[in-house]
Design an enzyme around this catalytic site. Structure first.
Site, PDB file in Angstrom:
ATOM      1  CB  THR A  15      -0.941   0.007   1.224  1.00 52.36           C
ATOM      2  OG1 THR A  15      -1.827  -1.104   1.135  1.00 52.36           O
ATOM      3  CG2 THR A  15      -1.753   1.292   1.295  1.00 52.36           C
ATOM      4  CB  SER A  56       1.899  -7.791   1.522  1.00 50.22           C
ATOM      5  OG  SER A  56       0.684  -7.649   2.222  1.00 50.22           O
ATOM      6  CB  THR A  87      -0.118  -3.714   6.438  1.00 50.30           C
ATOM      7  OG1 THR A  87      -1.358  -3.651   5.718  1.00 50.30           O
ATOM      8  CG2 THR A  87       0.548  -2.343   6.432  1.00 50.30           C
ATOM      9  CG  ASP A  88      -3.392  -7.313   3.779  1.00 47.74           C
ATOM     10  OD1 ASP A  88      -3.716  -6.567   4.732  1.00 47.74           O
ATOM     11  OD2 ASP A  88      -4.023  -7.342   2.706  1.00 47.74           O
TER      12      ASP A  88
END
Length: 333
Positions: A15, A56, A87-88
């Site tokens: 992101t 990710s 972030t995932d």
């Protein structure tokens, strides 16, 4: 006059480097980060290298290896490394890299954002500043920086999908926090390398993470064995309660007897599994089931993948899970 620290930024997409596309946010290469990096160049000598450009959710074990190799092979001449990442799955990547980079000799700091850097209200600039400060600290180890906090990479868990405080350090103190005194570090948490830095990227991908539910069919263990899985991490109830003890005992026993390493953690995020407390846990220990203690599920899974990848026998893996390699478990007093 202080000499600027030399920081290497390795980008992987996510992101933080995304722009709006026809079907939603799409990750781009580091060129979209230049506005913020120009601000940071006031304080650091920055070299940027793109490793990959992925959401990710598409980062898998083979990408973990690429990131670990890039860190290890390109670290010379730098004071620290920042890895930008979606972030995932960042907690999985940071945990895996913690084991792949044994005794790493400089700070390696993962970070990302919940809003793209191109957004005026993005949390990305703040996260990058925290990550760069940690990378310049001279404290070796694998870390994750987010929302003005720094944590061990193998203790980080994503707990929010949209809030800026997306990650928390589970069952461990934060390595550092940003305050009016700058980045304040907790020396008690910092890793202490105990040898020469080594790159060990071999992984066994045949590890399954199973969350127990009431009434789970214990035949699942036979199915996983038939599918070729070499390791199973069970998120059990409470301290490690497993509802398949009577019907499933034979299935778990067969799995262990066939050389499958079975690790039991807990679904309770802020606590530890302890199979010694209840009868059900005691019987599992007798079978050779391994305690995950207070490890995160991400750390337990990646540590098991790494241990199997090193060719360890089940008894060696059991002993390994009683030792902390990167701060992933709290040693027993």
């Amino acid at each position: 006059m202080n000499t600027k620290k030399k920081i290497l930024l390795l980008t992987t997409g996510g992101t933080i480097a995304s722009l709006a596309g026809a079907d939603g946010l799409e990750p781009h290469r580091s060129s979209v980060m230049e506005r913020e990096l120009n601000q940071l160049r006031t304080y650091y000598h920055i070299t940027v290298r793109d490793v990959m450009c992925l959401d990710s959710s598409n980062i898998c074990p083979k990408e973990w290896k690429r990131i670990a190799e890039a860190v290890f092979e390109q670290r010379h001449g730098f004071d620290g490394i920042v890895v930008s990442h979606g972030t995932d799955t960042m907690a999985y990547t940071a945990s895996a890299i913690s084991f792949m980079l044994q005794n790493i000799d400089l700070p390696v700091v993962f970070t990302g954002s919940q809003l793209p850097l191109a957004d005026m209200l993005s949390d990305g600039p703040d996260n990058l500043r925290t990550a760069f400060a940690m990378a310049a600290s001279g404290k070796p180890g694998v870390f994750l920086a987010f929302d003005r906090k720094v944590m061990l990479g193998c203790r980080a868990v994503k707990v929010r999908a949209s809030g800026f405080s997306a990650f928390e350090s589970v069952n461990a103190r934060y390595v550092g926090r940003v305050s009016n005194r700058g980045l304040v570090l907790d020396e008690r948490v910092l890793p202490r390398p105990a040898g020469e830095a080594r790159l060990q990227t071999q992984l066994c991908e045949n590890v399954f993470l199973l969350k127990l539910t009431p009434g789970l069919n214990p035949a699942i263990f036979d199915v996983l064995a038939a599918m070729g899985y070499k390791g199973i991490v069970i998120e059990a109830f409470g301290l490690g309660g497993i509802n398949v003890l009577h019907q499933g005992l034979s299935s778990i026993h067969r799995a262990v007897e066939n050389g499958i390493s079975v690790v039991v953690t807990t679904q309770c995020l802020y606590d530890s599994s302890d199979l010694r407390v209840y009868q059900v846990g005691g019987k599992l220990l007798q079978l050779g089931v391994i305690q995950g203690r207070d490890m995160t599920s991400e750390a337990a899974m990646t540590k098991l993948m790494w241990a199997l990848g090193q060719g360890m026998a089940p008894e060696e893996i059991c002993a390994l899970f009683g030792r902390s390699l990167a701060g992933e478990i709290t040693p027993e007093i």
